[in-house]
Design a protein around this motif. Structure first.
Motif, PDB file in Angstrom:
ATOM      1  N   LEU A  54       2.543   2.172  -3.407  1.00 33.22           N
ATOM      2  CA  LEU A  54       1.682   2.960  -4.285  1.00 33.22           C
ATOM      3  C   LEU A  54       1.674   4.434  -3.873  1.00 33.22           C
ATOM      4  O   LEU A  54       1.782   5.338  -4.715  1.00 33.22           O
ATOM      5  CB  LEU A  54       0.252   2.422  -4.230  1.00 33.22           C
ATOM      6  N   LEU A  55       1.563   4.678  -2.570  1.00 36.70           N
ATOM      7  CA  LEU A  55       1.481   6.042  -2.058  1.00 36.70           C
ATOM      8  C   LEU A  55       2.771   6.814  -2.308  1.00 36.70           C
ATOM      9  O   LEU A  55       2.753   7.963  -2.772  1.00 36.70           O
ATOM     10  CB  LEU A  55       1.156   6.018  -0.562  1.00 36.70           C
ATOM     11  N   VAL A  56       3.914   6.192  -2.005  1.00 36.77           N
ATOM     12  CA  VAL A  56       5.206   6.865  -2.165  1.00 36.77           C
ATOM     13  C   VAL A  56       5.468   7.196  -3.628  1.00 36.77           C
ATOM     14  O   VAL A  56       5.948   8.285  -3.958  1.00 36.77           O
ATOM     15  CB  VAL A  56       6.335   5.989  -1.584  1.00 36.77           C
ATOM     16  N   ASP A  57       5.144   6.263  -4.522  1.00 35.33           N
ATOM     17  CA  ASP A  57       5.313   6.538  -5.949  1.00 35.33           C
ATOM     18  C   ASP A  57       4.386   7.660  -6.409  1.00 35.33           C
ATOM     19  O   ASP A  57       4.760   8.504  -7.232  1.00 35.33           O
ATOM     20  CB  ASP A  57       5.029   5.272  -6.766  1.00 35.33           C
ATOM     21  N   ARG A  58       3.160   7.671  -5.899  1.00 36.86           N
ATOM     22  CA  ARG A  58       2.201   8.706  -6.298  1.00 36.86           C
ATOM     23  C   ARG A  58       2.652  10.084  -5.815  1.00 36.86           C
ATOM     24  O   ARG A  58       2.508  11.088  -6.530  1.00 36.86           O
ATOM     25  CB  ARG A  58       0.811   8.388  -5.725  1.00 36.86           C
ATOM     26  N   LEU A  59       3.222  10.157  -4.606  1.00 32.84           N
ATOM     27  CA  LEU A  59       3.680  11.431  -4.064  1.00 32.84           C
ATOM     28  C   LEU A  59       5.011  11.869  -4.662  1.00 32.84           C
ATOM     29  O   LEU A  59       5.392  13.042  -4.534  1.00 32.84           O
ATOM     30  CB  LEU A  59       3.814  11.333  -2.535  1.00 32.84           C
ATOM     31  N   VAL A  85      -1.036   6.128 -10.263  1.00 36.17           N
ATOM     32  CA  VAL A  85      -1.696   4.968  -9.662  1.00 36.17           C
ATOM     33  C   VAL A  85      -2.706   4.457 -10.679  1.00 36.17           C
ATOM     34  O   VAL A  85      -3.863   4.870 -10.702  1.00 36.17           O
ATOM     35  CB  VAL A  85      -2.375   5.342  -8.334  1.00 36.17           C
ATOM     36  N   LYS A 136       7.227  11.040  -9.614  1.00 32.00           N
ATOM     37  CA  LYS A 136       5.841  10.607  -9.465  1.00 32.00           C
ATOM     38  C   LYS A 136       5.502   9.530 -10.494  1.00 32.00           C
ATOM     39  O   LYS A 136       5.915   9.603 -11.646  1.00 32.00           O
ATOM     40  CB  LYS A 136       4.885  11.780  -9.627  1.00 32.00           C
ATOM     41  N   SER A 153       8.676   1.272   2.565  1.00 31.93           N
ATOM     42  CA  SER A 153       8.702   1.952   1.274  1.00 31.93           C
ATOM     43  C   SER A 153       9.275   3.358   1.400  1.00 31.93           C
ATOM     44  O   SER A 153      10.010   3.828   0.520  1.00 31.93           O
ATOM     45  CB  SER A 153       7.287   2.020   0.683  1.00 31.93           C
ATOM     46  N   VAL A 183       0.841  -1.206   0.000  1.00 28.39           N
ATOM     47  CA  VAL A 183       0.000   0.000   0.000  1.00 28.39           C
ATOM     48  C   VAL A 183       0.874   1.254   0.000  1.00 28.39           C
ATOM     49  O   VAL A 183       0.641   2.202  -0.762  1.00 28.39           O
ATOM     50  CB  VAL A 183      -0.944  -0.012   1.220  1.00 28.39           C
ATOM     51  N   SER A 184       1.915   1.280   0.841  1.00 31.37           N
ATOM     52  CA  SER A 184       2.753   2.480   0.908  1.00 31.37           C
ATOM     53  C   SER A 184       3.598   2.637  -0.346  1.00 31.37           C
ATOM     54  O   SER A 184       3.953   3.765  -0.721  1.00 31.37           O
ATOM     55  CB  SER A 184       3.660   2.443   2.140  1.00 31.37           C
ATOM     56  N   PHE A 200       4.649  -0.636   6.184  1.00 30.19           N
ATOM     57  CA  PHE A 200       4.243   0.620   5.547  1.00 30.19           C
ATOM     58  C   PHE A 200       5.426   1.581   5.453  1.00 30.19           C
ATOM     59  O   PHE A 200       5.629   2.249   4.429  1.00 30.19           O
ATOM     60  CB  PHE A 200       3.112   1.250   6.358  1.00 30.19           C
TER      61      PHE A 200
END
Length: 329
Positions: A124-129, A139, A136, A189, A121-122, A186
């Protein structure tokens, strides 16, 4: 500043899988050391300390290591990246804490699923941010499906071990213990993203890995000092050399992770390491099985499904691949 070159995904993904192979080997060694010392914190401190010694030698002997060593203080002083990145190694210490304190309660299987869920889950979040050096990454529906399949495949692969783990305290009793490995997974990542960014400014993953082990050792030795004051010392250190290989194994996957996140992104690097972790665990269970270990078909099939899910999340699918095709007129 000489930045490490990017690797193509075709070369980087196998390296991520290969680095993940070291994780179960390290876990087996550190678990044996913890049992021998009768102290999980002491075993973790010893493991991190041997890794730190290896990184100090590498940093002093290799020319790139010496160059990276010289770049650490200027990069931190000039705020080339947020200074909090220097303590990324503390996340590794948190993971070891989670391992030490919750595996006995949850069992290895539930611990693995919890950490993989948090890490996926993290990722996805780290790549998105765009926290990592790869910038970036969108997602997409394919990446989400790949992540869901990965979590399901890991759960399937470790499902034969569920019956042997856990304390039987019920769901309410497991809620707090399960949150710790989820949180540790979490944050992993974020650790990889921090290390990857620091590697760009140090010019080599050697320096980033060294700084990680310094931070992790500081946290673990402080915790061990408190534990010694409260409960006294552990058993004497063993004389067998192989008990001290856990730290060098950590050098492998921390260093490669710091190198690969620039090319693959945090999510795909993490998924590759998860695949390597499952493959390494399967190989250990086949070649050097622990007492009572049985390799079930679900373990093999779940591992293969994990590899397929990672390929799904990695391939350069065209935009809108999940959208319904419009009829051609």
């Amino acid at each position: 500043m000489t930045s490490p070159s990017r690797l193509p995904a075709l070369a980087g993904l196998p390296l991520a899988v290969g680095s993940g192979l070291a994780i179960p080997v390290q876990g087996r060694i550190n678990g044996a050391l913890g049992a021998r010392l009768n102290d999980g914190i002491a075993a973790a401190a010893v493991s991190f300390s041997t890794g730190l010694l290896v990184m100090i030698v590498i940093s002093l002997v290799l020319p790139r290591g010496r160059a990276g060593l010289a770049a650490i203080i200027p990069a931190v002083r000039n705020r080339a990246f947020p200074r909090i990145y220097v303590v990324a190694g503390a996340i590794g210490a948190l993971f070891v804490f989670a391992q030490s304190f919750t595996v006995g309660i949850l069992g290895v299987a539930l611990f693995t699923v919890a950490t993989v869920t948090g890490q996926t889950v993290s990722g996805l979040l780290v790549d998105r941010l765009g926290i990592g050096p790869a910038g970036k990454k969108s997602v997409t529906g394919i990446r989400i499906i790949g992540c869901i399949l990965t979590i399901a495949a890991v759960a399937w692969a470790v499902s034969p071990r569920f019956s042997s783990g856990g304390s039987g305290d019920g769901a309410a009793g497991l809620l707090v213990p399960i949150l710790l490995p989820v949180a540790a997974g979490f944050l992993m990542s974020f650790q990889q993203a921090m290390n990857g960014t620091a590697t760009l400014h140090y010019g080599t993953p050697i320096a980033a890995t060294l700084v990680n082990f310094v931070a992790g050792c500081t946290v673990l030795w402080a915790a061990l000092a408190v534990k010694l004051a409260v409960a006294g010392p552990a058993n004497p250190l063993p004389g067998e050399w192989w008990y001290y290989l856990g730290g060098p194994m950590g050098c492998v996957f921390i260093g490669l992770g710091a190198l690969l996140v620039r090319s693959l992104g945090v999510l795909v690097t993490g998924l590759g390491m998860i695949a390597g972790q499952l493959l390494g665990s399967l190989a250990l269970d086949l070649a050097l099985p622990a007492p009572g270990t049985v390799v079930a078909p679900a373990t093999v099939l779940g591992t293969l499904l994990t590899l397929g899910a990672i390929v799904l999340a990695t391939l350069p699918w065209p935009r809108g691949a999940l959208r319904r095709q419009r009829p051609v007129r």
